[in-house]
Design a protein around this motif. Structure first.
Motif, PDB file in Angstrom:
ATOM      1  N   GLU A 135       4.339   3.792  -6.506  1.00 23.13           N
ATOM      2  CA  GLU A 135       2.950   4.147  -6.820  1.00 23.13           C
ATOM      3  C   GLU A 135       2.005   3.793  -5.682  1.00 23.13           C
ATOM      4  O   GLU A 135       1.110   4.559  -5.333  1.00 23.13           O
ATOM      5  N   ASN A 136       2.195   2.611  -5.079  1.00 21.61           N
ATOM      6  CA  ASN A 136       1.284   2.156  -4.048  1.00 21.61           C
ATOM      7  C   ASN A 136       1.969   1.070  -3.228  1.00 21.61           C
ATOM      8  O   ASN A 136       2.859   0.390  -3.729  1.00 21.61           O
ATOM      9  N   ASP A 137       1.533   0.890  -1.991  1.00 24.30           N
ATOM     10  CA  ASP A 137       2.108  -0.198  -1.189  1.00 24.30           C
ATOM     11  C   ASP A 137       1.116  -1.353  -1.023  1.00 24.30           C
ATOM     12  O   ASP A 137       1.186  -2.120  -0.082  1.00 24.30           O
ATOM     13  N   SER A 138       0.238  -1.497  -1.996  1.00 21.71           N
ATOM     14  CA  SER A 138      -0.715  -2.611  -2.000  1.00 21.71           C
ATOM     15  C   SER A 138      -0.008  -3.886  -2.462  1.00 21.71           C
ATOM     16  O   SER A 138       1.145  -3.860  -2.903  1.00 21.71           O
ATOM     17  N   MET A 139      -0.715  -5.005  -2.397  1.00 27.10           N
ATOM     18  CA  MET A 139      -0.130  -6.282  -2.831  1.00 27.10           C
ATOM     19  C   MET A 139       0.167  -6.312  -4.323  1.00 27.10           C
ATOM     20  O   MET A 139       0.945  -7.143  -4.785  1.00 27.10           O
ATOM     21  N   ALA A 140      -0.422  -5.397  -5.085  1.00 30.62           N
ATOM     22  CA  ALA A 140      -0.093  -5.316  -6.507  1.00 30.62           C
ATOM     23  C   ALA A 140       1.348  -4.835  -6.707  1.00 30.62           C
ATOM     24  O   ALA A 140       1.973  -5.155  -7.715  1.00 30.62           O
ATOM     25  N   TRP A 141       1.881  -4.077  -5.756  1.00 31.69           N
ATOM     26  CA  TRP A 141       3.229  -3.516  -5.875  1.00 31.69           C
ATOM     27  C   TRP A 141       4.232  -4.153  -4.918  1.00 31.69           C
ATOM     28  O   TRP A 141       5.425  -4.165  -5.178  1.00 31.69           O
ATOM     29  N   VAL A 142       3.752  -4.656  -3.786  1.00 31.26           N
ATOM     30  CA  VAL A 142       4.630  -5.261  -2.784  1.00 31.26           C
ATOM     31  C   VAL A 142       4.369  -6.762  -2.774  1.00 31.26           C
ATOM     32  O   VAL A 142       3.352  -7.224  -2.264  1.00 31.26           O
ATOM     33  N   LYS A 143       5.286  -7.517  -3.376  1.00 29.54           N
ATOM     34  CA  LYS A 143       5.108  -8.971  -3.491  1.00 29.54           C
ATOM     35  C   LYS A 143       5.425  -9.688  -2.182  1.00 29.54           C
ATOM     36  O   LYS A 143       4.796 -10.692  -1.858  1.00 29.54           O
TER      37      LYS A 143
END
Length: 87
Positions: free
Chosen positions: A59-67
């Motif tokens: 969905e996204n490569d933001s910190m919400a998705w990439v830990k």
């Protein structure tokens, strides 16, 4: 160059399942020799994350998705192996 690399990676991801949870990513880069700096090799993960998004796999490569993102390196036949851990 970015567009071409992203399109190539997106095509190679056609059989990859969707990533539906935030995850940790481990990139193991195998390179031909030790001439390139690790930061220049690891930068290519940007193309992979962009391709994952463009192909609808992530969905996204933001910190919400990439830990986290972790890189390791070795010398041999050039390739990258990506391990995705959702724990």
């Amino acid at each position: 160059m970015k567009r071409d690399a992203t399109e190539l990676v997106a095509w190679q991801l056609k059989n990859v399942i969707n990533i539906t949870l935030p995850a940790h990513y481990h990139f193991h880069w195998t390179v031909k020799n030790k001439k390139k700096d690790p930061d220049n090799i690891g930068y290519a993960c940007k193309f992979i994350f962009d391709a994952l998004q463009e192909s609808g796999r992530l969905e996204n490569d933001s910190m919400a998705w990439v830990k986290s993102i972790h890189h390791t390196y070795s010398v041999g036949e050039p390739m990258v192996k990506i391990t995705v851990d959702t724990d």
